[in-house]
Design a protein around this motif. Structure first.
Motif, PDB file in Angstrom:
ATOM      1  N   GLY A  67       0.799  -1.219   0.000  1.00 56.30           N
ATOM      2  CA  GLY A  67       0.000   0.000   0.000  1.00 56.30           C
ATOM      3  C   GLY A  67       0.833   1.270   0.000  1.00 56.30           C
ATOM      4  O   GLY A  67       0.298   2.361  -0.225  1.00 56.30           O
ATOM      5  N   ARG A  68       2.132   1.151   0.253  1.00 59.14           N
ATOM      6  CA  ARG A  68       3.008   2.332   0.262  1.00 59.14           C
ATOM      7  C   ARG A  68       4.062   2.273  -0.848  1.00 59.14           C
ATOM      8  O   ARG A  68       4.475   3.306  -1.372  1.00 59.14           O
ATOM      9  N   PHE A  69       4.504   1.078  -1.170  1.00 54.71           N
ATOM     10  CA  PHE A  69       5.549   0.892  -2.180  1.00 54.71           C
ATOM     11  C   PHE A  69       4.942   0.248  -3.425  1.00 54.71           C
ATOM     12  O   PHE A  69       4.029  -0.585  -3.327  1.00 54.71           O
ATOM     13  N   THR A  70       5.455   0.644  -4.577  1.00 56.95           N
ATOM     14  CA  THR A  70       5.072  -0.010  -5.828  1.00 56.95           C
ATOM     15  C   THR A  70       6.322  -0.239  -6.674  1.00 56.95           C
ATOM     16  O   THR A  70       7.322   0.489  -6.549  1.00 56.95           O
ATOM     17  N   ILE A  71       6.260  -1.246  -7.511  1.00 54.98           N
ATOM     18  CA  ILE A  71       7.373  -1.594  -8.392  1.00 54.98           C
ATOM     19  C   ILE A  71       6.908  -1.491  -9.837  1.00 54.98           C
ATOM     20  O   ILE A  71       5.805  -1.935 -10.175  1.00 54.98           O
ATOM     21  N   SER A  72       7.754  -0.895 -10.651  1.00 56.67           N
ATOM     22  CA  SER A  72       7.459  -0.802 -12.071  1.00 56.67           C
ATOM     23  C   SER A  72       8.690  -1.219 -12.862  1.00 56.67           C
ATOM     24  O   SER A  72       9.804  -1.261 -12.333  1.00 56.67           O
ATOM     25  N   ARG A  73       8.467  -1.490 -14.137  1.00 52.50           N
ATOM     26  CA  ARG A  73       9.550  -2.025 -14.968  1.00 52.50           C
ATOM     27  C   ARG A  73       9.511  -1.359 -16.335  1.00 52.50           C
ATOM     28  O   ARG A  73       8.437  -1.222 -16.922  1.00 52.50           O
ATOM     29  N   VAL A  74      10.666  -0.942 -16.829  1.00 47.27           N
ATOM     30  CA  VAL A  74      10.789  -0.388 -18.177  1.00 47.27           C
ATOM     31  C   VAL A  74      11.824  -1.236 -18.907  1.00 47.27           C
ATOM     32  O   VAL A  74      13.039  -1.014 -18.767  1.00 47.27           O
ATOM     33  N   ASN A  75      11.354  -2.192 -19.655  1.00 45.55           N
ATOM     34  CA  ASN A  75      12.271  -3.138 -20.321  1.00 45.55           C
ATOM     35  C   ASN A  75      13.217  -2.438 -21.288  1.00 45.55           C
ATOM     36  O   ASN A  75      14.372  -2.826 -21.427  1.00 45.55           O
ATOM     37  N   ALA A  76      12.727  -1.384 -21.945  1.00 48.69           N
ATOM     38  CA  ALA A  76      13.555  -0.674 -22.921  1.00 48.69           C
ATOM     39  C   ALA A  76      14.791  -0.058 -22.272  1.00 48.69           C
ATOM     40  O   ALA A  76      15.795   0.197 -22.943  1.00 48.69           O
ATOM     41  N   LYS A  77      14.728   0.175 -20.969  1.00 47.86           N
ATOM     42  CA  LYS A  77      15.859   0.756 -20.238  1.00 47.86           C
ATOM     43  C   LYS A  77      16.560  -0.278 -19.369  1.00 47.86           C
ATOM     44  O   LYS A  77      17.461   0.089 -18.597  1.00 47.86           O
ATOM     45  N   ASN A  78      16.122  -1.541 -19.457  1.00 43.98           N
ATOM     46  CA  ASN A  78      16.668  -2.590 -18.571  1.00 43.98           C
ATOM     47  C   ASN A  78      16.572  -2.155 -17.105  1.00 43.98           C
ATOM     48  O   ASN A  78      17.481  -2.426 -16.312  1.00 43.98           O
ATOM     49  N   ALA A  79      15.470  -1.510 -16.762  1.00 43.40           N
ATOM     50  CA  ALA A  79      15.359  -0.901 -15.441  1.00 43.40           C
ATOM     51  C   ALA A  79      14.098  -1.332 -14.710  1.00 43.40           C
ATOM     52  O   ALA A  79      13.042  -1.549 -15.326  1.00 43.40           O
ATOM     53  N   VAL A  80      14.233  -1.431 -13.411  1.00 43.98           N
ATOM     54  CA  VAL A  80      13.111  -1.673 -12.507  1.00 43.98           C
ATOM     55  C   VAL A  80      13.179  -0.605 -11.429  1.00 43.98           C
ATOM     56  O   VAL A  80      14.273  -0.266 -10.938  1.00 43.98           O
ATOM     57  N   TYR A  81      12.018  -0.075 -11.066  1.00 39.93           N
ATOM     58  CA  TYR A  81      11.961   1.015 -10.099  1.00 39.93           C
ATOM     59  C   TYR A  81      11.154   0.600  -8.874  1.00 39.93           C
ATOM     60  O   TYR A  81      10.133  -0.075  -9.003  1.00 39.93           O
ATOM     61  N   LEU A  82      11.615   1.053  -7.729  1.00 41.70           N
ATOM     62  CA  LEU A  82      10.882   0.872  -6.486  1.00 41.70           C
ATOM     63  C   LEU A  82      10.440   2.256  -6.027  1.00 41.70           C
ATOM     64  O   LEU A  82      11.263   3.077  -5.619  1.00 41.70           O
TER      65      LEU A  82
END
Length: 126
Positions: A67-82
């Protein structure tokens, strides 16, 4: 696969931070990416994970951050964000990203991860 975690820093309680995990190669998109954290004197704790796109890209979170943290992914940048919102002093820890090729039901387990980044320190002041 080499992983580079960044984005940590000092933030006040209630604030937000975004951590990044960038992989060295495109093959990283074939892995589930997990985030773990470790505070001084404690064991490493599962924060969350995002499945590889081929497995649906679903996300999972630990109870303490749900409920406070989310994870996303941008494959084009080889990146995952918290994305961390409403941070609390108890979120203070070194945060690590890791890559796993395990079965989906193991993604919350530290032992399922083959590759680890170096960690980035998050400090939340009260």
């Amino acid at each position: 696969v080499q992983l580079q975690a960044s984005g940590g820093g000092l933030v006040q309680a209630g604030g937000s931070l975004r951590l990044s995990c960038v992989a060295s190669e495109r093959s990283s998109r074939m892995y589930h990416i997990g985030w773990f954290r470790q505070a001084p004197g404690t064991e490493r704790e599962f924060v969350g994970a995002i499945l590889r796109s081929g497995s649906g890209g679903s996300t999972y979170y630990g109870d303490s951050v749900k409920g406070r943290f989310t994870i996303s992914r941008v494959n084009a940048k080889n990146a995952v964000y918290l994305h961390m919102n409403n941070l609390k002093p108890e979120d203070t820890a070194v945060y690590y990203c890791a890559a796993s090729s395990s079965a989906i039901n193991w993604v919350k387990s530290e032992s399922a991860y083959n590759y680890w980044g170096q960690g980035t320190l998050v400090t939340v002041s009260s």
